[in-house]
Design an enzyme around this catalytic site. Structure first.
Site, mmCIF file in Angstrom:
data_model
loop_
_atom_site.group_PDB
_atom_site.id
_atom_site.type_symbol
_atom_site.label_atom_id
_atom_site.label_comp_id
_atom_site.label_asym_id
_atom_site.label_seq_id
_atom_site.Cartn_x
_atom_site.Cartn_y
_atom_site.Cartn_z
ATOM 1 N N GLU A 14 46.134 69.257 30.895
ATOM 2 C CA GLU A 14 44.850 69.104 31.548
ATOM 3 C C GLU A 14 43.704 68.659 30.830
ATOM 4 O OE1 GLU A 14 46.674 71.903 31.138
ATOM 5 O OE2 GLU A 14 47.199 72.352 32.961
ATOM 6 N N ASP A 39 33.926 29.439 24.599
ATOM 7 C CA ASP A 39 34.903 30.588 24.377
ATOM 8 C C ASP A 39 34.876 31.453 25.624
ATOM 9 O OD1 ASP A 39 36.355 28.972 22.234
ATOM 10 O OD2 ASP A 39 34.643 30.061 20.943
ATOM 11 N N ASP A 54 39.666 30.282 17.815
ATOM 12 C CA ASP A 54 39.424 28.645 17.837
ATOM 13 C C ASP A 54 39.543 28.346 16.429
ATOM 14 O OD1 ASP A 54 37.309 30.050 16.640
ATOM 15 O OD2 ASP A 54 35.612 29.086 17.833
ATOM 16 N N ASP A 86 33.415 32.151 19.143
ATOM 17 C CA ASP A 86 31.888 32.394 18.807
ATOM 18 C C ASP A 86 31.252 31.247 19.696
ATOM 19 O OD1 ASP A 86 32.573 30.161 17.359
ATOM 20 O OD2 ASP A 86 31.077 30.764 15.678
ATOM 21 N N ASN A 118 48.269 76.097 27.821
ATOM 22 C CA ASN A 118 47.916 74.738 27.750
ATOM 23 C C ASN A 118 46.620 74.489 27.154
ATOM 24 O OD1 ASN A 118 50.460 74.290 28.668
ATOM 25 N ND2 ASN A 118 49.721 73.286 30.573
ATOM 26 N N ASP A 129 45.557 72.182 23.967
ATOM 27 C CA ASP A 129 44.772 71.024 24.304
ATOM 28 C C ASP A 129 43.719 71.125 23.370
ATOM 29 O OD1 ASP A 129 46.491 69.959 25.965
ATOM 30 O OD2 ASP A 129 45.842 70.685 27.736
ATOM 31 N N ASN A 164 59.041 73.395 28.141
ATOM 32 C CA ASN A 164 58.600 74.656 28.770
ATOM 33 C C ASN A 164 59.267 74.740 30.208
ATOM 34 O OD1 ASN A 164 57.339 75.400 26.644
ATOM 35 N ND2 ASN A 164 55.340 75.257 27.275
HETATM 36 N N1 ATP Z 1 27.934 17.457 19.462
HETATM 37 C C1 ATP Z 1 28.748 16.958 19.945
HETATM 38 N N2 ATP Z 1 28.652 15.656 20.276
HETATM 39 C C2 ATP Z 1 29.642 14.931 20.611
HETATM 40 N N3 ATP Z 1 30.971 15.332 20.659
HETATM 41 C C3 ATP Z 1 31.251 16.696 20.248
HETATM 42 C C4 ATP Z 1 30.029 17.423 19.737
HETATM 43 N N4 ATP Z 1 30.761 18.546 19.148
HETATM 44 C C5 ATP Z 1 31.996 18.303 19.393
HETATM 45 N N5 ATP Z 1 32.298 17.146 20.085
HETATM 46 C C6 ATP Z 1 33.563 16.649 20.553
HETATM 47 O O1 ATP Z 1 34.102 17.571 21.428
HETATM 48 C C7 ATP Z 1 35.512 18.022 20.999
HETATM 49 C C8 ATP Z 1 35.461 19.557 21.325
HETATM 50 O O2 ATP Z 1 34.515 20.173 20.833
HETATM 51 P P1 ATP Z 1 34.206 21.620 21.166
HETATM 52 O O3 ATP Z 1 33.201 22.012 20.199
HETATM 53 O O4 ATP Z 1 34.291 21.994 22.579
HETATM 54 O O5 ATP Z 1 35.663 22.376 20.495
HETATM 55 P P2 ATP Z 1 36.147 23.852 20.295
HETATM 56 O O6 ATP Z 1 37.069 24.233 21.118
HETATM 57 O O7 ATP Z 1 34.578 24.660 19.886
HETATM 58 O O8 ATP Z 1 36.605 23.555 18.958
HETATM 59 P P3 ATP Z 1 37.014 24.664 17.736
HETATM 60 O O9 ATP Z 1 38.461 25.336 18.011
HETATM 61 O O10 ATP Z 1 37.265 23.759 16.457
HETATM 62 O O11 ATP Z 1 35.847 25.389 17.490
HETATM 63 C C9 ATP Z 1 35.495 17.781 19.483
HETATM 64 O O12 ATP Z 1 36.838 17.520 18.959
HETATM 65 C C10 ATP Z 1 34.679 16.465 19.185
HETATM 66 O O13 ATP Z 1 35.352 15.501 19.468
#
Ligand code: ATP
Length: 986
Positions: free
Chosen positions: A348, A728, A390, A724, A817, A821, A792
């Site tokens: 419960e 993402d 990432d 971050d 019970n 609990d 039981n």
């Molecule tokens: N400020 C920027 N100006 C131009 N191109 C960029 C810039 N930042 C990243 N890139 C390009 O875009 C690609 C993807 O970058 P992004 O930041 O989207 O990757 P991410 O998934 O965040 O990578 P990670 O897993 O390393 O954090 C990079 O490999 C780079 O070639």
């Protein structure tokens, strides 16, 4: 980063963009300008508050006038006055209409089971039992109801509002220039001009005045998880809406508004604040509970456990009917017996014990600096068996430095430096014109390298450009930024438009930098200069020692007479050139460098209005490779995670070779890197084995990241995602446990379930154990309760064969019970897992059922032995007395065996047990004491117990000793290894 942005944005006053903004601003009346501040006249009253719905019929100009503001924003004095007049931009925790939520809580399968039982009790005349069951089911529904309301409040944007800041344009005085500064969201007032960028929360109800590539997420308001496009509509005619037609839905569909409660997915914008705090649509029209809610691993487990209980109950009732039919002459009333069986089965206080264990786990994690934003996330973290991370900031330190710059032929030196300087120019213009200046670590590194005089000894960065000389002699010169198309993780490009004083012919130059594939796909030419520091035309491309140590040349044919910003001569980029350029970039990436490609193109001058669609027909200038130091803590943390039974997968937007090398340095064998775009053609069934096998997924867009997480969940894993960045965000929402550092942008922080004080992986492995302990405690409660309750019930059914009365009355079963609990609330304090218990677990109803059956049978044997002893001892006594002694004797045996069961079975697996902490020992002793003493008390008499004869107790001791032995033996033979007993099996 913020500091650098500020310093760099300090140079912004001279840019064409800001000039035009200021000019437009001057064109608008500023009702709080000089008139309001000089003379003795009292300042005008603050404008009447306006709602977004009421503002839709106004043009931008009318709206700005109505709000008493202009394109230069408010001054600090006026903003302060408005803050006093309108109040803070915070909204009270909105009282959700309780009924829909309460209805859901009341109708959860577990509560329905209790109602059903209460109904059966009432029908069978056991009214007091029916009332107790109803009270318990209502109490458990209320626990769930209040827990969900709390989770709702936590998910709501309100909490973030208190923490977050917004970029606002304010002036220190009426004549001063507007300056961008961060203010707490609570201090925004109607009329403020705010800048939005990727990851920001929309801080109030806004009208967009200018937007670039803006998409926003408004799942909290509309329930739609996909971002929607937004843009300014300055010239749109605006018929005044009919009263009552500007509903939340219609506002959500308007392209030029942003509502509090949404967040920026891509792009940037400048907007005017229309309504704040209690006057926002979020506060006035939101229907609570409309936000999209994810069905996490905890919710799935809770549902399956509830269904398991329901099925066992139905099965036991059928069994009772069968017993009743077989023993048709039996004088037991069938219904009270059925009720006793069903009550005996039901744990419960399950919701209370579960909430207690989760809350205790969350408290422990909080002491380690981890904030749990959704209570069940403690369970989900404990169950994680695949962790997606990432690359940057997790495996690497996110402290980039330029390592090499090459031209399309792979040559370093002056030829390569041109690529670096174009890239740095791109970053500089973003810093100056970005709205706000959104620089990532890559931009920071480019700017630092550009400022480093050692980068290019051949070029004097401070020299004045020679207007009569070769316009390409210094590709940077002193260009003026015109427009910025900021980086976004889907198109993976950042573009700026510059106007160079030395360039004749009225052209603007687009400078594009970004991911190699994204840039090369848009290139039709490549720079064919021979690397002369003065940038004079090449006569052809020759093989030279390249950055990668090989002799590489793109082998392009020069196109005489073709000119572009990168040099007077460019070459046509055919497929072979493109392939060689890809190889060159791959060589750099294989050295572990983060590679960007740089390209430019000239376009006839136009006044603003450059779009993403203009990023085509480019000329490749070269590549810049940046080194990202490996994160030293990643290697031991990954080893620790592996030891704890977690598979780590890397999902990154970066180049496959860069990602592979970063993984190797962190001790992960990357295997065959999966290119995320290649998965686009696969359906979910085809994707599943690929995500199971793959360790590294490169070139992943935000949508790919989420799809990979969902595919892993679909394959039966409990998936955590650590990220971050705003890119993402969808993956954080899709994961069972979305984890992000507290320092992340507002968007990811808002979506994550768990906030860490640091970014490193070690923070996860450190906190995993606390989460797993909570999960183990919930599992222990369920396993032990179900096993002893099932024991039981089996004993009761067996008793049907030879007892002339019920072995225990429904009310007595209920009290028993409840005692059990209540004592098990102390399980929340238990730490049953050994430090080396290296497997994730999750509540699985099949494993639970197996455990309950095996140990339930052991328990039933002890019960039946007790029955035999009690029948012997009560032989010859009056039927009432015999019944009362029997009930008391079994009650005592039951509670003591339950205490012993908890004590012996709380540590999963066959190995030695971890000593129980004192709260658990105390509660178990209390449980046994209640069992032994209650029959001696007036309450016992009230429940219908009589004190058993003294001879019963030594016999009980013998039975208990046998029970302990049987438990230990069974545990040694059948218990599964730690973590397995609760593991999900597909
Ligand atoms: N400020 C920027 N100006 C131009 N191109 C960029 C810039 N930042 C990243 N890139 C390009 O875009 C690609 C993807 O970058 P992004 O930041 O989207 O990757 P991410 O998934 O965040 O990578 P990670 O897993 O390393 O954090 C990079 O490999 C780079 O070639």
């Amino acid at each position: 980063m913020a500091g650098l942005s500020e310093v760099r944005s300090g140079r912004t006053g001279s840019t064409a963009e800001r000039g035009s903004m200021a000019e437009r601003a001057d064109a608008f009346a500023d009702p709080f300008g000089d008139a309001g501040k000089t003379g003795d006249a009292a300042p005008p009253a603050c404008p009447e508050p306006l709602s977004l719905a009421a503002s839709v019929g106004l043009t931008d100009l009318q709206l700005l006038r109505r709000l008493g503001t202009g394109l230069r924003g408010l001054d600090e004095h006026e903003a302060g006055r408005r803050l006093e007049a309108y109040g803070e931009n915070t909204v009270q925790a909105k009282a959700c209409p309780p009924w829909p939520r309460l209805r859901r809580a009341l109708c959860d399968p577990f509560s329905v089971i209790l109602y059903f039982l209460a109904g059966v009790c009432a029908l069978s005349g056991a009214h007091s039992t029916a009332v107790v069951l109803l009270v318990l089911s209502c109490a458990s529904s209320l626990v769930r109801f209040s827990g969900e309301r709390k989770a709702d409040r936590e998910a709501a944007v309100l909490r973030e509002i208190r923490d977050a800041t917004a970029t606002v344009l304010r002036r220190s005085g009426s004549r001063s220039k507007p300056l961008a500064r961060e203010v707490p969201l609570g201090e925004l007032v109607p009329g403020d001009l705010v800048r939005l960028s990727v990851g920001d929360l929309v801080p109030a109800d806004l009208r967009l005045l200018r937007a670039e590539g803006l998409t926003i997420r408004q799942a909290l308001l509309s329930g739609e998880s996909e971002p929607v496009d937004r843009h300014a509509e300055p010239d749109r005619p605006r018929p005044r809406p009919r009263p009552g037609t500007a509903s939340l839905r219609s506002l959500l569909d308007r392209p030029d508004v942003g509502l509090l409660g949404s967040s920026v997915a891509t792009g940037s914008a400048t907007a005017v604040v229309v309504a704040t705090g209690p006057r926002t649509c979020f506060e006035t029209t939101r229907e609570p509970g409309t936000g999209a809610r994810r069905d996490s691993s905890f919710e799935r487990a809770a549902r399956s456990v509830s269904w398991l209980l329901g099925w066992i109950m139905v099965a036991s009732l059928l069994l009772v009917l069968a017993v009743g039919t077989v023993f048709g002459s039996h004088h037991w009333a069938l219904l009270p017996f059925a009720v006793a069986v069903a009550v005996g089965l039901t744990p419960e206080m399950l919701p209370l014990v579960v909430s207690g264990a989760l809350a205790f786990g969350a408290g422990t994690l909080r002491r380690h600096g981890v904030v749990i934003r959704r209570l069940p996330a403690v369970h989900d973290l404990g169950g994680v068996d695949v962790l997606c991370v990432d690359k940057t900031g997790t495996l690497t330190r996110e402290r980039l430095g330029v390592a090499v710059a090459v031209d399309p032929a792979g040559r370093t030196g002056p030829a390569g430096d041109a690529a670096l300087r174009w890239a740095a120019l791109n970053s500089r213009i973003i810093a100056e014109l970005g709205d706000p200046p959104l620089l990532d670590s890559l931009d920071e590194a480019l700017l630092d390298a550009d400022l480093d005089p050692h980068v290019d000894p051949h070029v004097d960065l401070d020299a004045d450009p020679d207007p009569d000389g070769d316009p390409y002699a210094d590709p940077v010169g002193d260009p003026v930024g015109v427009e910025v198309l900021p980086f976004d993780p889907v198109r993976r490009l950042a573009t700026v438009v510059v106007r160079r004083p030395g360039v004749l012919g009225g052209v603007d130059t687009l400078v594009v930098k970004g991911a190699v594939e994204a840039v090369l796909d848009r290139c039709t030419r490549l720079s064919a200069t021979d690397g002369d520091p003065a940038g004079r035309p090449a006569t052809g491309v020759t093989g030279r020692t390249t950055a990668t140590g090989a002799t590489t040349a793109t082998g392009a044919t020069t196109a005489p007479g073709a000119t572009d910003a990168t040099g007077p001569t460019t070459a046509v980029m055919d497929d072979a050139c493109r392939a060689r350029a890809h190889d060159l970039a791959a060589d750099l990436a294989a050295r572990g460098l983060r590679v960007i490609a740089v390209a430019t193109t000239d376009r006839p001058r136009r006044h603003g209005g450059y779009r993403v669609a203009d990023e085509h027909g480019l000329t490749l200038v070269g590549f810049v490779g940046l080194r990202d130091e490996p994160e030293p803590s990643a290697l031991p943390a990954l080893a620790e995670l592996t030891a704890q039974g977690i598979a780590v997968k890397v999902v990154t937007g970066d180049h496959p070779d860069t990602a592979a090398l970063a993984c190797r340095e962190a001790g992960i064998e990357p295997g065959a890197v999966v290119l995320a775009p290649d998965t686009d053609a696969l359906d979910d069934a085809e994707l599943a084995p690929l995500v199971e096998r793959g360790t590294v997924f490169a070139r992943a867009t935000p949508a790919h990241k989420a799809r990979i997480v969902l595919a892993l969940r679909g394959a039966g894993h409990t998936v955590g995602f650590l990220g971050d960045g705003v890119n993402d965000l969808p993956a954080l929402e899709a994961a069972d446990a979305g984890v992000c550092p507290r320092s992340a942008a507002d968007g990811p922080r808002d979506s994550a379930d768990i906030l860490l004080s640091t970014t490193d992986l070690a923070a996860i492995s450190r906190n995993l154990r606390a989460a797993r302990q909570s999960l183990a405690n919930i599992g222990n409660y369920l396993r032990i309760t179900l096993a002893s309750n099932l024991g039981n019930v089996l004993a009761m059914l067996a008793a049907g064969a030879f007892l002339p009365f019920l072995p225990m009355l429904p009310a007595q079963v209920l009290v028993q019970n409840l005692c059990f609990d209540a004592s098990q609330l102390a399980l929340a304090f238990d730490r049953p897992l050994r430090p080396d218990a290296g497997r994730p677990s999750r509540l699985d109803y099949r494993a639970l059922a197996r455990f309950a059956v095996v140990f339930g049978l052991v328990n039933a044997v002890a019960d039946v032995a007790t029955f035999v002893v009690l029948m012997r001892l009560t032989h010859g006594q009056s039927p009432l007395r015999a019944q009362q002694v029997f009930h008391a004797g079994w009650f005592t045996e039951n509670l003591v065996t339950q205490a012993l069961t908890v004590h012996i079975l709380r540590s999963p697996g066959r190995g030695p047990r971890i000593p129980a902490p004192w709260p658990l020992r105390a509660s178990n002793l209390g449980l046994a004491a209640a069992g032994l003493l209650l029959p001696f008390t007036p309450l016992g008499a009230l429940l219908g117990f009589a004190v058993p004869p003294t001879a019963y107790f030594p016999l009980l001791a013998v039975i208990l000793a046998g029970y302990v032995l049987a438990l230990l033996l069974t545990r040694a033979v059948v218990a599964e290894p730690p973590g397995q007993s609760l593991r999900l099996r597909k």
